[in-house]
Design a protein around this motif. Structure first.
Motif, PDB file in Angstrom:
ATOM      1  N   ARG A  72     -23.177  10.608  -4.655  1.00 34.43           N
ATOM      2  CA  ARG A  72     -24.140   9.559  -4.335  1.00 34.43           C
ATOM      3  C   ARG A  72     -23.430   8.357  -3.718  1.00 34.43           C
ATOM      4  O   ARG A  72     -22.387   7.926  -4.189  1.00 34.43           O
ATOM      5  CB  ARG A  72     -24.874   9.119  -5.611  1.00 34.43           C
ATOM      6  N   SER A  73     -24.012   7.816  -2.680  1.00 36.08           N
ATOM      7  CA  SER A  73     -23.490   6.599  -2.055  1.00 36.08           C
ATOM      8  C   SER A  73     -24.315   5.424  -2.567  1.00 36.08           C
ATOM      9  O   SER A  73     -25.470   5.260  -2.156  1.00 36.08           O
ATOM     10  CB  SER A  73     -23.579   6.690  -0.524  1.00 36.08           C
ATOM     11  N   PRO A  74     -23.787   4.621  -3.475  1.00 35.17           N
ATOM     12  CA  PRO A  74     -24.582   3.544  -4.067  1.00 35.17           C
ATOM     13  C   PRO A  74     -25.031   2.530  -3.020  1.00 35.17           C
ATOM     14  O   PRO A  74     -24.332   2.259  -2.038  1.00 35.17           O
ATOM     15  CB  PRO A  74     -23.609   2.895  -5.073  1.00 35.17           C
ATOM     16  N   GLY A  88     -29.023  15.031  -6.486  1.00 34.60           N
ATOM     17  CA  GLY A  88     -30.069  15.846  -7.088  1.00 34.60           C
ATOM     18  C   GLY A  88     -30.999  16.445  -6.054  1.00 34.60           C
ATOM     19  O   GLY A  88     -30.785  16.337  -4.843  1.00 34.60           O
ATOM     20  N   ARG A  89     -32.066  17.054  -6.533  1.00 36.99           N
ATOM     21  CA  ARG A  89     -33.007  17.736  -5.638  1.00 36.99           C
ATOM     22  C   ARG A  89     -33.722  16.758  -4.713  1.00 36.99           C
ATOM     23  O   ARG A  89     -34.072  17.112  -3.589  1.00 36.99           O
ATOM     24  CB  ARG A  89     -34.014  18.545  -6.467  1.00 36.99           C
ATOM     25  N   SER A  90     -33.956  15.535  -5.169  1.00 38.04           N
ATOM     26  CA  SER A  90     -34.600  14.554  -4.287  1.00 38.04           C
ATOM     27  C   SER A  90     -33.652  14.088  -3.186  1.00 38.04           C
ATOM     28  O   SER A  90     -34.086  13.787  -2.072  1.00 38.04           O
ATOM     29  CB  SER A  90     -35.088  13.351  -5.105  1.00 38.04           C
ATOM     30  N   ASP A  91     -32.354  14.025  -3.485  1.00 40.00           N
ATOM     31  CA  ASP A  91     -31.378  13.714  -2.443  1.00 40.00           C
ATOM     32  C   ASP A  91     -31.359  14.822  -1.393  1.00 40.00           C
ATOM     33  O   ASP A  91     -31.242  14.557  -0.196  1.00 40.00           O
ATOM     34  CB  ASP A  91     -29.985  13.551  -3.050  1.00 40.00           C
ATOM     35  N   SER A 105     -35.672  15.464  -8.737  1.00 36.17           N
ATOM     36  CA  SER A 105     -34.866  14.531  -9.527  1.00 36.17           C
ATOM     37  C   SER A 105     -35.150  13.091  -9.109  1.00 36.17           C
ATOM     38  O   SER A 105     -35.638  12.845  -8.001  1.00 36.17           O
ATOM     39  CB  SER A 105     -33.384  14.840  -9.323  1.00 36.17           C
ATOM     40  N   PRO A 106     -34.840  12.126  -9.945  1.00 37.73           N
ATOM     41  CA  PRO A 106     -35.007  10.724  -9.560  1.00 37.73           C
ATOM     42  C   PRO A 106     -34.017  10.314  -8.461  1.00 37.73           C
ATOM     43  O   PRO A 106     -32.943  10.899  -8.322  1.00 37.73           O
ATOM     44  CB  PRO A 106     -34.724   9.953 -10.854  1.00 37.73           C
ATOM     45  N   ILE A 107     -34.392   9.311  -7.703  1.00 30.82           N
ATOM     46  CA  ILE A 107     -33.481   8.619  -6.786  1.00 30.82           C
ATOM     47  C   ILE A 107     -32.982   7.375  -7.521  1.00 30.82           C
ATOM     48  O   ILE A 107     -33.773   6.613  -8.078  1.00 30.82           O
ATOM     49  CB  ILE A 107     -34.198   8.219  -5.481  1.00 30.82           C
ATOM     50  N   THR A 108     -31.665   7.176  -7.538  1.00 32.57           N
ATOM     51  CA  THR A 108     -31.078   6.096  -8.332  1.00 32.57           C
ATOM     52  C   THR A 108     -30.643   4.924  -7.454  1.00 32.57           C
ATOM     53  O   THR A 108     -30.004   5.120  -6.418  1.00 32.57           O
ATOM     54  CB  THR A 108     -29.874   6.619  -9.133  1.00 32.57           C
ATOM     55  N   ILE A 109     -31.001   3.724  -7.899  1.00 39.60           N
ATOM     56  CA  ILE A 109     -30.641   2.481  -7.215  1.00 39.60           C
ATOM     57  C   ILE A 109     -29.790   1.636  -8.157  1.00 39.60           C
ATOM     58  O   ILE A 109     -30.122   1.484  -9.337  1.00 39.60           O
ATOM     59  CB  ILE A 109     -31.903   1.682  -6.811  1.00 39.60           C
TER      60      ILE A 109
END
Length: 491
Positions: free
Chosen positions: A37-39, A167-170, A244-248
């Motif tokens: 993940r690229s924050p 995740g799957r949403s990414d 999956s969730p997208i994380t911020i």
């Protein structure tokens, strides 16, 4: 090297058969070390007037006296196609203004969207009229579900999917980029004149609506500009359990934000003159100011908190109803008509459960448990919008009367704003067979071509047949002969 898959037979078989290159095998084995993940970055610029804001977004063809808002609901490809049909109808509708004829599509100020509706909204914000050449082949007529499933089952992708940063949403966001958005970011949206689009997701930790706007990101002290549009769309349509969730990342407290100060003041226990509904929203927003206990925001389908996209509009109404500075900031002082078109692609499938002695199975119950509350909540949200509009009108009338009766001869009473709430809904179809067809279209990202065509057509039809929409056109100055018919009882 360790990991839960190192000694598993499936893993050894995949590697021995050559299905996984060595680098991917290492990623599978050392899951902890493969964070992909690229924050989102912290906000580094000091000029907070720049960014993806409604009040600075360029809308060159809009009339200053009209605020025209669209709300696109969730519902997979069904919602995307219905919203697309409404945009097609607005493109064909011409209104006569003082400076000549205008396409009604060019009068749209903002679009608030969730889930499937976010596909259409984001593509329109990015491409404008080019949407009508791109969206059908790129999305509406593709079996997106099959493509996502194929990628999930592809062993060459398992390394990334099993890492904790992807995740799957990414994976869905990557697919949306390949077929439609091509890596576009919110910096690109900021440079596109026209309608301002608010893509909504849900913070799964609190259940609060989360909007991909710089207003929201200011509270997190992070920059929306480099965030990919596809990530926002993926978050908005990330059905819990399936995707999956997208994380911020939250960096609150590292920047100076006037909005953060205002939110904190409005949410304070001793705050006065704040309506209860508005206060609840301010409390939700204030929770992001505590980055110590809220360092991450995990986003899922926007339909969980609001399946119609109306909440963003409602919260905006609450904010400006009692705030003259807010009305001035958003350039609403000259507005005398506000039209809100809600495109509601809700479904009501005929399950046959009521005709059977045996109830639904476990999976069917799980699906019903997720969708029934959203549909019923959507009805309540529409009613809440209508009630809020009535309260605004009552307040306008009261304030206007008080100013007119002022013994000091203050400023002349301003004209009251006219509201036009329009709901595009399958429930308004007169033909029972036609209504049954649309209410039974599945909530999926795959529909037959004939269903897509019929959804596009019915979107325009329902808008044309709306009595309230016809009233709005006549108020804009369209000759009566060009305005839609006014069937009794139709919204």
């Amino acid at each position: 090297m360790s990991g839960p898959f190192r000694n598993s037979t499936p893993f050894r078989s995949l590697v021995s058969l050559g299905f996984l290159p060595s680098a991917l095998a290492l990623c599978l084995v050392g899951t902890v070390g493969c964070v992909l993940r690229s924050p989102n970055p912290p906000l580094e610029r000091t000029d907070l007037s720049q960014g993806y804001y409604f009040h600075t977004h360029v809308r060159p063809s809009n009339s200053a006296d009209t605020l025209f808002l669209l709300c696109f609901s969730g519902g997979g490809t069904r919602a995307a196609a219905l919203s697309y049909g409404v945009l097609e109808e607005l493109r064909k509708t011409t209104v006569q203004r003082a400076d000549g004829p205008h396409r009604l599509l060019d009068e749209v100020d903002a679009i608030s969207s969730v889930s499937g509706g976010s596909i259409t909204a984001a593509a329109y914000a990015l491409y404008g009229d080019d949407l009508f050449d791109r969206l059908e082949p790129a999305f509406l007529r593709r079996d997106i579900q099959r493509e996502l499933l194929g990628r999930t089952l592809n062993p060459f992708r398992w390394g990334r999917l099993l890492s904790k940063g992807y995740g799957r949403s990414d994976m869905a966001a990557d697919l949306y980029d390949e077929i439609l958005f091509h890596g576009a970011t919110f910096a690109d949206l900021s440079r596109q004149p026209g309608a301002y689009v608010v893509i909504n997701a849900t913070d799964i930790a609190s259940g609060a609506r989360f909007s991909f706007t710089q207003y929201q990101f200011d509270l997190l002290c992070t920059d929306l500009a480099p965030v990919r549009v596809s990530q926002a769309v993926a978050a908005s349509s990330a059905v819990p359990g399936l995707l999956s969730p997208i994380t911020i990342n939250n960096y609150a407290g590292r920047c100076d934000s006037d909005l953060a100060v205002a939110i904190a003041a409005a949410a304070a226990p001793d705050a006065r003159d704040v309506a209860s509904r508005a206060r609840y929203h301010f409390l939700e927003m204030a929770s992001y100011l505590d980055a110590t206990n809220h360092p991450y925001v995990h986003l899922v389908d926007g339909g969980v908190s609001d399946n119609l996209g109306i909440r963003a509009v409602l919260d905006g109404i609450y904010a400006v109803e009692t705030s003259a500075p807010a009305r001035k900031r958003f350039n609403l002082e000259s507005v005398r008509r506000i039209a809100i078109v809600v495109v509601n692609a809700h479904s009501q499938p005929d399950t046959g459960w009521a005709r059977s002695e045996h109830g639904p199975g476990t999976l069917a119950l799980a699906v019903a448990g997720a969708t029934i509350p959203m549909d019923r909540y959507s009805y309540e949200t529409i009613e809440l919008l209508k009630e809020q509009i009535e309260r605004w009108k009552e307040r306008q009338h009261r304030d206007r009367t008080q100013r007119g009766a002022s013994p000091n001869g203050g400023a002349a009473p301003s004209a009251e704003v006219e509201f036009y709430p329009v709901v595009v809904s399958f429930a308004d179809l007169k033909d029972p067979e036609e209504r049954h067809f649309f209410l039974n279209q599945p909530t999926s990202f795959a529909l037959p071509g004939n269903a897509v065509d019929r959804l596009r057509e019915v979107g325009g039809q329902l808008l044309r047949e709306s009595r309230t929409f016809g009233d709005f056109l006549r108020d804009l100055g369209t000759p009566a002969s060009a305005a839609p018919a006014s069937p009794p009882g139709r919204q």
